[in-house]
Scaffold this motif. Structure first.
Motif, short mmCIF file in Angstrom:
data_model
loop_
_atom_site.label_atom_id
_atom_site.label_comp_id
_atom_site.label_asym_id
_atom_site.label_seq_id
_atom_site.Cartn_x
_atom_site.Cartn_y
_atom_site.Cartn_z
N GLY A 333 0.82 -1.21 0.00
CA GLY A 333 0.00 0.00 0.00
C GLY A 333 0.85 1.24 0.00
N SER A 334 0.33 2.29 0.66
CA SER A 334 1.02 3.58 0.65
C SER A 334 2.33 3.48 1.42
CB SER A 334 0.15 4.65 1.30
OG SER A 334 0.95 5.78 1.56
N PRO A 335 3.43 3.94 0.84
CA PRO A 335 4.70 3.85 1.57
C PRO A 335 4.78 4.79 2.77
CG PRO A 335 4.99 5.00 -0.53
CD PRO A 335 3.58 4.49 -0.51
N LEU A 336 3.79 5.72 2.88
CA LEU A 336 3.76 6.60 4.06
C LEU A 336 2.97 5.98 5.21
CD1 LEU A 336 3.26 10.06 2.34
CD2 LEU A 336 5.26 9.38 3.69
N PHE A 342 5.28 -3.40 1.32
CA PHE A 342 5.56 -3.20 -0.10
C PHE A 342 4.85 -1.96 -0.62
CE2 PHE A 342 5.77 -7.96 0.16
CZ PHE A 342 7.15 -8.01 0.11
N GLY A 343 5.62 -1.02 -1.12
CA GLY A 343 5.06 0.17 -1.76
C GLY A 343 5.17 0.05 -3.27
N PRO A 344 5.23 1.20 -3.96
CA PRO A 344 5.29 1.17 -5.42
C PRO A 344 6.72 0.95 -5.92
CG PRO A 344 5.28 3.41 -4.64
CD PRO A 344 5.16 2.56 -3.41
N ILE A 345 6.81 0.63 -7.22
CA ILE A 345 8.09 0.71 -7.93
C ILE A 345 8.44 2.20 -8.02
CG2 ILE A 345 9.16 0.29 -10.19
CD1 ILE A 345 8.61 -2.31 -8.70
N SER A 346 9.73 2.52 -8.05
CA SER A 346 10.16 3.91 -7.82
C SER A 346 9.85 4.91 -8.92
CB SER A 346 11.67 3.95 -7.56
OG SER A 346 11.92 3.57 -6.25
N VAL A 374 -0.88 -3.96 -9.95
CA VAL A 374 -2.13 -3.75 -9.19
C VAL A 374 -2.40 -2.25 -9.03
CG1 VAL A 374 -2.18 -5.90 -7.88
CG2 VAL A 374 -0.82 -4.01 -7.02
N ALA A 375 -3.69 -1.92 -8.80
CA ALA A 375 -4.08 -0.52 -8.62
C ALA A 375 -3.54 -0.01 -7.28
CB ALA A 375 -5.59 -0.41 -8.64
N GLY A 376 -3.08 1.23 -7.27
CA GLY A 376 -2.56 1.83 -6.05
C GLY A 376 -3.68 2.28 -5.13
N PRO A 377 -3.36 2.62 -3.86
CA PRO A 377 -4.40 2.96 -2.89
C PRO A 377 -5.06 4.33 -3.13
CG PRO A 377 -2.22 3.11 -1.89
CD PRO A 377 -2.02 2.56 -3.27
N TYR A 383 2.60 3.11 -9.23
CA TYR A 383 3.31 2.06 -9.98
C TYR A 383 3.47 0.80 -9.12
CZ TYR A 383 4.52 6.40 -12.39
OH TYR A 383 4.46 7.62 -13.02
N PHE A 384 2.32 0.14 -8.85
CA PHE A 384 2.35 -1.00 -7.93
C PHE A 384 2.34 -2.34 -8.67
CE2 PHE A 384 0.89 2.50 -5.41
CZ PHE A 384 1.36 2.26 -4.13
N VAL A 385 3.17 -3.27 -8.22
CA VAL A 385 3.12 -4.64 -8.74
C VAL A 385 3.19 -5.61 -7.56
CG1 VAL A 385 4.32 -4.02 -10.90
CG2 VAL A 385 5.63 -4.96 -8.99
N GLN A 386 2.67 -6.81 -7.78
CA GLN A 386 2.72 -7.81 -6.71
C GLN A 386 4.13 -8.39 -6.58
OE1 GLN A 386 -0.20 -10.42 -8.45
NE2 GLN A 386 -1.76 -9.81 -6.96
N PRO A 387 4.59 -8.61 -5.35
CA PRO A 387 5.84 -9.37 -5.20
C PRO A 387 5.61 -10.77 -5.76
CG PRO A 387 4.81 -8.96 -3.05
CD PRO A 387 4.00 -8.22 -4.06
N THR A 388 6.59 -11.24 -6.51
CA THR A 388 6.33 -12.40 -7.38
C THR A 388 7.36 -13.51 -7.20
OG1 THR A 388 5.24 -10.98 -8.99
CG2 THR A 388 6.19 -13.03 -9.85
N ILE A 389 6.87 -14.73 -7.26
CA ILE A 389 7.73 -15.93 -7.27
C ILE A 389 7.55 -16.61 -8.62
CG2 ILE A 389 8.06 -18.24 -6.32
CD1 ILE A 389 7.18 -17.19 -3.62
N VAL A 390 8.66 -16.93 -9.27
CA VAL A 390 8.62 -17.59 -10.57
C VAL A 390 9.41 -18.89 -10.45
CG1 VAL A 390 9.48 -17.42 -12.94
CG2 VAL A 390 8.44 -15.42 -11.85
#
Ligand code: NDP
Length: 499
Positions: A333-336, A342-346, A374-377, A383-390
């Protein structure tokens, strides 16, 4: 939890028209260049305006650094240099909340990480360098040259500061990495002109003002802002004697070529495709904690973070189940918001790069957890994405070879130690590798065979001012920290005397 309250001094700093910092002054925008905006990646709002440096301002910044080097700083009392660096560390801590807020607003780093890394770690690194100012020394040597007329010889070496240093800074840890360069340069008696990333120029501008308050003489620290072209012009300046660059391999190669054309000294801290290797006896719970904390912090935008994980075949399912469970519960969510991990990509280009790699993973149907933007709050923006395992199929998969610099970890099984070593070294990069095991014999056998600037055992990514840091192969040239930094910021002068 709600976002933290922004301080009035944070808002006031954002409202200012920013330009360069030259000879101890925040220089008002010259009006000769077009300002660019700094964007909050959590909301996509433009939060500040920066005027890029004109050619004349780059010249002024280098001239200020050269004058202060020649007239003040190179011969400054070493103890007094250390006192000032310590004082700057104190002021960074005293103004820590403002600095952390400016960092989170411009890079999307969670506020907890901004406080921990950009503020506390910056202060710790500065104090480490401050301690070195009084300990930089040469050697006394006895020449063996045969005496012609009965005279004797003695020799000694001096460590002399190299001169004006151009520091080129990336956006992922913009203040801490600027402090690595600034602290090392100033401790050795060099002066600096720093070029921050266009995405994250705010915190170092604030710290340059604090440096003046700390008593650091005008011209010792200068900042020029702008895009890559400003960095390129800066490093070509004939009065720049050394370039210290942290950033991508592609830009690092260009910087190295440009610097070499004029025989300017150059150190490069570049990217990585770092491996975490779990041996058969690995403590899986410990590895899950480590990967969660060190593989995904700041959305994986950490040069030394593990991006590919080789796991003994007998333990892969257990690891994926436990890590997948922990990851899906981590708050985004919000980095504040202090409860968010987890916040957004920079920034937008990096977000697009990460989305490209998520597409690669989805196309090949290899996603175990996450895999989506994913949509931000705030109004769905950011610029949000899910932490991912591949789960990889081959060591040569794109996601096992290319640096994503995002929260995407790729996992693959192996069977034998020799196979693991060749998998670890199967990359053009060589920044960091971790071994997760209590098997001392295997660890000691493997360490010398790993092509990597750092090997961690049962942890990853830890960087400490006392321990040299840097890469081999395409991950860079030179070392920061430890005592190794002294070689990078001083020239050795030899003196031979007859008596
Ligand atoms: P870039 O290489 O894109 O940029 C780094 C800096 O160089 C920025 O300030 C950039 O300005 C500037 N720059 C761009 N072109 C030139 C040029 N021709 N001459 C001089 N300067 C130039 O890297 P990022 O900022 O995107 O950072 C991410 C990369 O940094 C990743 O690959 C990561 O692995 C690496 N990195 C390495 C670390 C290490 O210690 N090994 C630590 C942290 C990151 P602008 O942004 O304004 O274009």
């Amino acid at each position: 939890m709600p976002d933290i309250q922004l301080l009035p001094e944070t808002l006031a700093f954002l409202d200012r028209q920013h330009g360069q910092f030259i000879a101890g002054e925040a220089v008002a925008p010259s009006g000769t260049t077009t300002a660019f905006g700094v964007t909050n990646p959590a909301t996509e709002d433009v939060i500040a305006q920066i005027s890029p440096a004109s050619d004349a301002e780059i010249d002024q910044a280098v001239a200020a650094a050269k004058a202060s080097f020649e007239q003040v700083w190179a011969d400054f009392n070493p103890y007094a240099r250390g006192v000032m660096l310590n004082k700057l560390a104190d002021l960074i801590e005293a103004n820590g909340e403002q600095i952390a807020q400016l960092e989170t607003l411009s890079s999307g780093k969670s506020i907890n990480l901004s406080r921990m890394f950009e503020v506390q770690q910056s202060a710790i690194f500065l104090r480490y360098f401050a301690g070195w100012t009084t300990k930089i020394a040469g050697e006394t040597l006895q020449p063996s040259f045969p005496s012609m007329t009965g005279e004797q010889y003695s020799a000694f070496t001096r460590r002399e500061p190299i001169g004006v240093v151009a520091g080129i800074i990336p956006w992922n840890f913009p203040l801490m990495i600027a402090i690595w360069k600034l602290g090392a340069a100033l401790a050795c008696g060099c002066t600096v002109v720093l070029k921050p990333s266009e995405f994250t120029p705010l915190t170092i501008l604030r710290v340059a003002e604090l440096a003046r308050e700390a008593g650091i003489p005008d011209g010792v620290i200068n900042i020029v802002n702008g895009m890559g072209d400003v960095g390129a012009k800066l490093i070509q300046h004939p009065d720049v004697r050394k370039v210290s660059f942290t950033g991508s391999v592609a830009t690092g190669k260009k910087v190295n070529l440009t610097a070499a054309a004029d025989l300017t000294r150059c150190t490069l801290e570049l990217g990585g495709k770092n491996t975490a290797a779990l041996l058969k006896d690995a403590d899986i719970d410990r590895a899950v904690g480590g990967l969660l904390q060190l593989g995904y912090i700041h959305q994986g935008q950490v040069c030394a973070a593990p991006e590919r994980v080789y796991v003994h075949a007998s333990r892969l399912d257990e690891l994926l189940n436990k890590l997948g469970g922990a990851l899906s519960q981590a708050p985004m969510g919000s980095p504040l918001d202090e409860s968010v991990l987890f916040g957004p990509i920079s920034n937008k280009p990096q977000y697009e790069k990460v989305c490209h790699y998520l597409n690669v993973a989805n196309k090949e149907n290899r996603v175990v957890v996450g895999g989506q933007a994913v949509a931000g709050p705030v109004n769905g923006k950011g610029y949000f994405v899910q932490p991912t395992i591949v789960q990889a199929t081959s060591a040569n998969d794109i996601l096992m070879q290319e640096e994503t610099f995002g929260p995407i970890l790729s996992f693959m099984a192996y069977e034998e130690e020799d196979e693991l070593l060749s998998l670890i070294n199967n990359t053009p990069y060589g920044l960091g590798t971790s071994l997760w095991t209590n098997n001392l014999s295997a660890t000691m056998r493997m360490i010398p065979k790993i092509e990597s600037g750092t090997v961690w055992v049962n942890l990853h990514t830890m960087v400490d001012p006392a321990v040299p840091f840097g890469g081999v192969k395409h991950s860079g040239i030179g070392r920061e920290f430890g005592s190794a930094f002294i070689d990078e910021y001083t020239e050795v002068k030899s003196v031979i005397m007859a008596y």
